[in-house]
Scaffold this active site. Sequence first.
Site, short mmCIF file in Angstrom:
data_model
loop_
_atom_site.label_atom_id
_atom_site.label_comp_id
_atom_site.label_asym_id
_atom_site.label_seq_id
_atom_site.Cartn_x
_atom_site.Cartn_y
_atom_site.Cartn_z
N GLY A 11 0.71 -0.99 0.01
CA GLY A 11 0.06 -0.06 0.11
C GLY A 11 0.86 1.21 0.03
N GLN A 12 0.30 2.83 0.00
CA GLN A 12 0.83 3.73 0.32
C GLN A 12 1.81 3.41 0.98
OE1 GLN A 12 -0.93 7.63 0.24
NE2 GLN A 12 -0.87 7.66 1.77
N ALA A 81 -1.65 -3.04 7.44
CA ALA A 81 -2.30 -4.19 6.63
C ALA A 81 -3.92 -4.26 6.42
CB ALA A 81 -2.42 -5.37 6.62
N SER A 84 -8.24 -0.79 3.64
CA SER A 84 -8.50 1.33 4.07
C SER A 84 -9.39 2.00 3.73
CB SER A 84 -6.58 0.95 3.89
OG SER A 84 -6.53 1.08 2.21
N SER A 125 -6.94 5.21 12.97
CA SER A 125 -7.02 6.59 12.05
C SER A 125 -8.18 7.45 13.22
CB SER A 125 -8.36 5.18 10.73
OG SER A 125 -9.14 6.70 10.28
N GLU A 127 -10.53 8.38 11.90
CA GLU A 127 -12.20 8.25 11.43
C GLU A 127 -12.78 7.70 12.26
OE1 GLU A 127 -14.39 8.28 9.14
OE2 GLU A 127 -12.68 9.64 7.62
N TYR A 149 -15.21 1.48 9.21
CA TYR A 149 -13.84 1.74 8.98
C TYR A 149 -13.22 2.25 10.05
CZ TYR A 149 -9.11 3.08 7.57
OH TYR A 149 -7.51 3.79 7.71
N LYS A 153 -11.02 0.77 13.43
CA LYS A 153 -10.11 0.81 14.00
C LYS A 153 -9.91 1.41 14.96
CE LYS A 153 -7.54 0.82 9.86
NZ LYS A 153 -5.98 0.61 9.67
#
Length: 325
Positions: A11-12, A81, A84, A125, A127, A149, A153
Amino acid sequence: MKKALICGVSGQDGAYLAHLLLTKGYSVYGGSRDAQMSSFQNLTRLNIRSQIALVSVNINDFRSVLQTLLKVRPDEVYNLAGQSSVGLSFEQPVETLESISIGTLNLLEAIRFSELPIKLYNAGSSESFGDTGRLAADEETPFRPRSPYGVAKAAAFWQVANYREAYQLFASTGILFNHESPLRPERFVTRKIVAAACRIAQGSDEKLTLGNIDIARDWGWAPDYVEAMWLMLQQPQPNDYVIATGHTRKLKDFIRIVFEQVNLNWEEHVQIDHSFFRPTDLAEGNANPAKAFWHFGWKAKHKMEDVARLMVEAQLTGILHPTDS
């Protein structure tokens, strides 16, 4: 030579973190569900794929996680992981919860069971906070997530806190606010905007269709944020940290700046589709990252305007800036 295992290396954040750790002399192991079949395109784009030892590990499978830890015996594990995308989590809530929450629990339990002196970084996150209005969220702000999400998290965050207190594991969570880069897939709104604006500037007659552009977020530059991840694991004691720029801007501002970079008026090329609005969304996200600065001197080097400029530049030239200042 320190060894680091990055779960979610493709991922990024995983790719930028791998690049950073290599510059610091680490031996880097990159975990993916199927290392033989994954493309690892982001590692290739950063020209580091050949320097990463790729391993297959499914963090939803405790046995797979434990076997990998016993084989690699890393000094540090970075848990990046899991699903996302906030938007996708409304469509795939079960997969989102399992990949984030169960995966984190398996890593914690495997570290405890192995009795290896492993330091764990967990990707939290913003979020998880939900909608705090104009309140700048910090490490003491209660969680009230408004997406599957965010719920996942938040659960992972408390699992890490519990294992840290109950078993004295060195486990820290970075509560990261939005951070972007050219390595984002186009399902992320910032990358979607940049890619469309550049295509339009090059002659495309398309319209960029978006949802709610009045949302406001604290947007940062991903390479800055992976440095904070590494710094958390270099501290004498584990802890949790909010990582953000401390500056909140509307999505509408990001759109305007991106289109200005290619000499276009965004209002002539953007249309709103209410079907793109999420069932619940955060009107505004504000952050107070002071603790990270006071504990280990971290401060974001880039603000939203820099992020927009660097993403447009990368889209037009193909040049990436993993350590841009």
